[in-house]
Design an enzyme around this catalytic site. Structure first.
Site, PDB file in Angstrom:
ATOM      1  N   CYS A 257     -20.307 -25.790  -7.774  1.00 48.03           N
ATOM      2  CA  CYS A 257     -20.157 -26.550  -9.013  1.00 48.03           C
ATOM      3  C   CYS A 257     -21.534 -26.820  -9.605  1.00 48.03           C
ATOM      4  CB  CYS A 257     -19.439 -27.862  -8.722  1.00 48.03           C
ATOM      5  SG  CYS A 257     -19.384 -28.969 -10.145  1.00 48.03           S
TER       6      CYS A 257
ATOM      7  N   CYS B  18     -22.395 -30.684  -9.375  1.00 43.16           N
ATOM      8  CA  CYS B  18     -22.660 -31.461  -8.155  1.00 43.16           C
ATOM      9  C   CYS B  18     -22.983 -30.611  -6.944  1.00 43.16           C
ATOM     10  CB  CYS B  18     -21.478 -32.368  -7.844  1.00 43.16           C
ATOM     11  SG  CYS B  18     -20.032 -31.494  -7.189  1.00 43.16           S
TER      12      CYS B  18
ATOM     13  N   CYS C 293     -13.669 -29.879 -10.875  1.00 41.00           N
ATOM     14  CA  CYS C 293     -14.289 -30.128  -9.578  1.00 41.00           C
ATOM     15  C   CYS C 293     -13.745 -31.436  -9.035  1.00 41.00           C
ATOM     16  CB  CYS C 293     -15.800 -30.190  -9.704  1.00 41.00           C
ATOM     17  SG  CYS C 293     -16.616 -30.693  -8.171  1.00 41.00           S
TER      18      CYS C 293
ATOM     19  N   CYS D 262     -16.854 -34.155  -8.615  1.00 39.21           N
ATOM     20  CA  CYS D 262     -17.553 -34.820  -9.726  1.00 39.21           C
ATOM     21  C   CYS D 262     -16.723 -34.864 -11.012  1.00 39.21           C
ATOM     22  CB  CYS D 262     -18.904 -34.167  -9.973  1.00 39.21           C
ATOM     23  SG  CYS D 262     -18.834 -32.550 -10.763  1.00 39.21           S
TER      24      CYS D 262
ATOM     25  N   CYS E 284      -9.762 -18.906 -13.685  1.00 37.76           N
ATOM     26  CA  CYS E 284     -10.550 -18.350 -14.785  1.00 37.76           C
ATOM     27  C   CYS E 284     -11.651 -19.357 -15.114  1.00 37.76           C
ATOM     28  CB  CYS E 284      -9.621 -18.123 -15.985  1.00 37.76           C
ATOM     29  SG  CYS E 284     -10.398 -17.300 -17.375  1.00 37.76           S
TER      30      CYS E 284
HETATM   31 FE    FE Z   1     -18.733 -30.924  -9.107  1.00 36.79          FE
END
Ligand code: FE
Length: 147
Positions: free
Chosen positions: A59, A62, A108, A111, A131
């Site tokens: 991510c 984070c 995510c 976060c 996607c």
């Molecule tokens: Fe994240």
């Protein structure tokens, strides 16, 4: 960072909370628009669309490990696509009714950043197509012999 009385519970779940000011300092303007405002990058424009290296996609908000490169496939969509998340529940699925469509948004779990959407037309046994926006991802290549 503000912390409420629920802070301990959030901490145990590994959640990351940042203020909008902190997000703007951390992210590029393009990343901010995708991760925090759920924008979509232009197809074929992202740096990971045609990436084939072995490693882990993370991510961009984070650093959470989201996808293993061996679940990445050529979707023809213009966005990096994966058949499943690296770990169960690391990608949170949320109903998205924006733009006159009903889609499944991928965020995510740690976060809360917008990553992309998930569709049920994937070509593998999972049936899923994650996607993703390239700008929402980071990439950690495998170091030879460490896998
Ligand atoms: Fe994240």
């Amino acid at each position: 960072m503000t912390r409420t009385d629920d802070g301990n519970e959030e901490e145990q779940m590994g959640k990351i909370e940042r203020t909008e000011t902190e997000w703007r300092e951390l992210l590029s303007p393009e990343q901010y628009s995708v991760l925090r405002e759920a924008a979509t990058e232009r197809p074929w424009a992202g740096q990971y669309v045609d990436a084939h290296d072995d490693g882990t996609y993370t991510c961009a908000g984070c650093g959470a490990e989201l996808f293993d490169s061996n679940t990445k496939f050529e979707s023809g969509s213009g966005w990096p696509s994966f058949s499943e998340a690296k770990v169960a529940d690391v990608v949170e699925l949320v109903v998205d009714r924006s733009h006159g469509m009903i889609r499944t948004e991928a965020r995510c779990q740690r976060c809360g950043s917008h990553l992309g959407h998930v569709f049920d037309d994937g070509p593998t046994s999972t049936g899923q197509r994650f996607c993703m926006n390239s700008v929402a991802l980071g990439f950690v290549p495998v170091v030879l012999g460490w896998r």
